[in-house]
Design an enzyme around this catalytic site. Sequence first.
Site, PDB file in Angstrom:
ATOM      1  N   GLU A 260      -4.138   7.474  -6.594  1.00 31.60           N
ATOM      2  CA  GLU A 260      -4.931   6.549  -5.784  1.00 31.60           C
ATOM      3  C   GLU A 260      -6.326   7.138  -5.563  1.00 31.60           C
ATOM      4  O   GLU A 260      -6.474   8.220  -4.984  1.00 31.60           O
ATOM      5  CB  GLU A 260      -4.231   6.313  -4.449  1.00 31.60           C
ATOM      6  CG  GLU A 260      -4.796   5.178  -3.648  1.00 31.60           C
ATOM      7  CD  GLU A 260      -3.928   4.825  -2.444  1.00 31.60           C
ATOM      8  OE1 GLU A 260      -4.068   3.708  -1.918  1.00 31.60           O
ATOM      9  OE2 GLU A 260      -3.109   5.670  -2.020  1.00 31.60           O
TER      10      GLU A 260
ATOM     11  N   CYS B 205      -5.884   0.681   0.686  1.00 27.95           N
ATOM     12  CA  CYS B 205      -4.641   0.859  -0.067  1.00 27.95           C
ATOM     13  C   CYS B 205      -4.436  -0.201  -1.135  1.00 27.95           C
ATOM     14  O   CYS B 205      -3.761   0.046  -2.136  1.00 27.95           O
ATOM     15  CB  CYS B 205      -3.450   0.896   0.880  1.00 27.95           C
ATOM     16  SG  CYS B 205      -3.316  -0.575   1.912  1.00 27.95           S
TER      17      CYS B 205
ATOM     18  N   GLY C 190       0.107   4.745   5.703  1.00 32.00           N
ATOM     19  CA  GLY C 190      -0.535   5.961   5.228  1.00 32.00           C
ATOM     20  C   GLY C 190      -0.056   6.326   3.842  1.00 32.00           C
ATOM     21  O   GLY C 190       0.416   5.472   3.086  1.00 32.00           O
ATOM     22  N   SER C 191      -0.151   7.581   3.504  1.00 36.41           N
ATOM     23  CA  SER C 191       0.164   8.026   2.156  1.00 36.41           C
ATOM     24  C   SER C 191       1.663   8.027   1.901  1.00 36.41           C
ATOM     25  O   SER C 191       2.479   8.168   2.825  1.00 36.41           O
ATOM     26  CB  SER C 191      -0.379   9.437   1.926  1.00 36.41           C
ATOM     27  OG  SER C 191       0.383  10.395   2.639  1.00 36.41           O
TER      28      SER C 191
ATOM     29  N   ARG D 259     -14.529  -3.362  -1.032  1.00 34.82           N
ATOM     30  CA  ARG D 259     -14.279  -3.604   0.380  1.00 34.82           C
ATOM     31  C   ARG D 259     -13.916  -2.279   1.053  1.00 34.82           C
ATOM     32  O   ARG D 259     -13.083  -1.525   0.570  1.00 34.82           O
ATOM     33  CB  ARG D 259     -13.124  -4.592   0.538  1.00 34.82           C
ATOM     34  CG  ARG D 259     -12.738  -4.896   1.967  1.00 34.82           C
ATOM     35  CD  ARG D 259     -11.445  -5.691   2.001  1.00 34.82           C
ATOM     36  NE  ARG D 259     -11.028  -6.027   3.356  1.00 34.82           N
ATOM     37  CZ  ARG D 259      -9.784  -6.305   3.701  1.00 34.82           C
ATOM     38  NH1 ARG D 259      -8.827  -6.289   2.786  1.00 34.82           N
ATOM     39  NH2 ARG D 259      -9.484  -6.598   4.938  1.00 34.82           N
TER      40      ARG D 259
ATOM     41  N   PRO E 159      -3.159   6.771  16.878  1.00 39.04           N
ATOM     42  CA  PRO E 159      -4.164   6.454  15.870  1.00 39.04           C
ATOM     43  C   PRO E 159      -4.523   7.680  15.044  1.00 39.04           C
ATOM     44  O   PRO E 159      -4.219   8.816  15.419  1.00 39.04           O
ATOM     45  CB  PRO E 159      -5.356   5.978  16.700  1.00 39.04           C
ATOM     46  CG  PRO E 159      -5.213   6.704  18.004  1.00 39.04           C
ATOM     47  CD  PRO E 159      -3.722   6.848  18.231  1.00 39.04           C
ATOM     48  N   ALA E 160      -5.170   7.460  13.911  1.00 37.50           N
ATOM     49  CA  ALA E 160      -5.618   8.576  13.084  1.00 37.50           C
ATOM     50  C   ALA E 160      -6.559   9.471  13.883  1.00 37.50           C
ATOM     51  O   ALA E 160      -7.362   8.976  14.683  1.00 37.50           O
ATOM     52  CB  ALA E 160      -6.332   8.060  11.843  1.00 37.50           C
TER      53      ALA E 160
ATOM     54  N   GLU F  50       4.171   1.149   5.141  1.00 39.26           N
ATOM     55  CA  GLU F  50       3.159   0.615   4.220  1.00 39.26           C
ATOM     56  C   GLU F  50       2.436   1.822   3.656  1.00 39.26           C
ATOM     57  O   GLU F  50       1.646   2.471   4.343  1.00 39.26           O
ATOM     58  CB  GLU F  50       2.216  -0.331   4.960  1.00 39.26           C
ATOM     59  CG  GLU F  50       1.364  -1.172   4.028  1.00 39.26           C
ATOM     60  CD  GLU F  50      -0.022  -0.590   3.836  1.00 39.26           C
ATOM     61  OE1 GLU F  50      -0.246   0.005   2.751  1.00 39.26           O
ATOM     62  OE2 GLU F  50      -0.857  -0.726   4.728  1.00 39.26           O
TER      63      GLU F  50
ATOM     64  N   TRP G 207      -7.001   5.811   9.289  1.00 40.82           N
ATOM     65  CA  TRP G 207      -8.404   5.751   9.683  1.00 40.82           C
ATOM     66  C   TRP G 207      -9.193   4.669   8.952  1.00 40.82           C
ATOM     67  O   TRP G 207     -10.296   4.319   9.363  1.00 40.82           O
ATOM     68  CB  TRP G 207      -9.084   7.108   9.436  1.00 40.82           C
ATOM     69  CG  TRP G 207      -8.821   7.696   8.067  1.00 40.82           C
ATOM     70  CD1 TRP G 207      -7.911   8.661   7.756  1.00 40.82           C
ATOM     71  CD2 TRP G 207      -9.452   7.331   6.826  1.00 40.82           C
ATOM     72  NE1 TRP G 207      -7.937   8.921   6.404  1.00 40.82           N
ATOM     73  CE2 TRP G 207      -8.876   8.118   5.808  1.00 40.82           C
ATOM     74  CE3 TRP G 207     -10.448   6.433   6.475  1.00 40.82           C
ATOM     75  CZ2 TRP G 207      -9.255   8.027   4.473  1.00 40.82           C
ATOM     76  CZ3 TRP G 207     -10.831   6.320   5.146  1.00 40.82           C
ATOM     77  CH2 TRP G 207     -10.237   7.120   4.167  1.00 40.82           C
TER      78      TRP G 207
ATOM     79  N   SER H   1      -5.545  -9.818   1.841  1.00 40.45           N
ATOM     80  CA  SER H   1      -5.004  -9.689   3.193  1.00 40.45           C
ATOM     81  C   SER H   1      -5.210 -10.955   4.015  1.00 40.45           C
ATOM     82  O   SER H   1      -6.309 -11.512   4.055  1.00 40.45           O
ATOM     83  CB  SER H   1      -5.657  -8.512   3.903  1.00 40.45           C
ATOM     84  OG  SER H   1      -5.436  -7.321   3.187  1.00 40.45           O
TER      85      SER H   1
END
Length: 491
Positions: free
Chosen positions: A393, A296, A240-241, A290, A187-188, A262, A162, A453
């Site tokens: 995190e 992440c 995700g996690s 940001r 999607p989330a 990732e 998300w 990125s």
Amino acid sequence: MNLVGIDLLAKAPLAEGDVFLGGRWLPAADGRTYPVHDPATGDPVREVSAAGPEDARAAIGAAQEAATGWRATPPRRRSEILHAAFALMREHTDALARLIVLENGKAYRDAVAEVGYAAEFFRWFAEEAVRVGSAFGDAPAGGYRHVVRKHPVGVTAFVTPWNFPAAMATRKIAPALAAGCPVLLKPAPQTPLTALAIAALLTEAGLPDGLLNVLPTDRAAEVVGVWLGDDRVRKFSFTGSTATGRTLLAQAAANVVNVTMELGGNAPFVVCADADVDAAVHGAMDAKMRGGGEVCIAANRFYVHTDVAAEFTRKFGAAMAAVRTGPGLADGVTLGPMIDQTAVARIRDLVADAVARGARIAVQGEVPDGPGHFHPATVLVDVPDDARVLHEEVFGPVAPITTFTDEDEMVARANATVHGLASYVYSRDVGRALRLAERLETGMVGVNRGLLSDPAAPFGGVKQSGLGREGGREGIEAFLETQYIALDWPL
């Protein structure tokens, strides 16, 4: 169907539904829906169709049916469609950014930046689509030829988070389509509307039916379980996690599905004694704030040399204190709400744990009165090594600062984590900065730069931060299989 494929303010699903399958907008097969909420108010935005197992199976069929034609489509034509999608995203930046703010909550300026970043994946992979080549040569021993071919891997399935509802979708969709693969996207549940908008844009750009199938749902395990259990799905990519990634890796192993993962991060931000402190503060704001810190690769742990710690803390604290928190579309807001109240509670818990162990809150901003999932920009100092905030995190606007004098000791502390996604180093001495960058166990390092990125660069981590790379030239390779042909052809 309007530009973004949905009526943004509708309180119920479109009559034809929100499951984009085989080029059609459909209700979930069993008629289920679920609400999407505005993080700035907590209010429901609208009901969205909730795909289930039957929809997941139908999506595989649609993708498989479209695969043969797309595989045979000339790379130049694939490239033209992706270029058209890039142009459409740029043309409708404001509408897409407002949609991102509506369901994700991030500040409008961050949403605009995300749309630009997301669009670039279409442009980059439009250019890479025509560069996938084959090799032909003589066998070293003589007598025959080597032919090496690249083929699309087949049906691909994606699960996106998300925090970047546009960019995480296009970062996966663009290289898959460029390589000749059809796509299944879940999607989330918090942010399905942006993904549906991207589907509408790609349709307008000329993408044939069945090549992108988007299944919004609040029952992810059922949908993804069908995909990973079907041997027609040959590639799976997840962002995700780490915890969820481990579970999905185990499922993918059953059918030996090619995976890209990732996963989570715990990025160190190192400020050396010879750093340009003003530049480091600017970079720290980029790396930490940001997307409200819900990123992440966000700077998670600040290691500042004692010689510059006081100056850096003062200047960074002033910058964090100036952050304005509020609804993402409000004038002057630079920090929007967190995604939900669970996220806020977790961030508060990490701050409370650090304080209980001896850390001090040096700076903490204000949040608006009323509803919404807000957490202020926060700077912690004197943070002990056993504080959870240095090992978990944060995924929020909290910056824990700790100091160092010995470079070796600092590197050991920075590497003492199962994660290895990103890191940041500030030093005027390029040799020192590169030496530190090479010693830090992360897949990406920003040297005197807080923004990492780039669609043209490989994105990914080491250790438990993931497998494989997205973006760059490596990004399209993830969707290609290599075939070797030994050709007995008279010399």
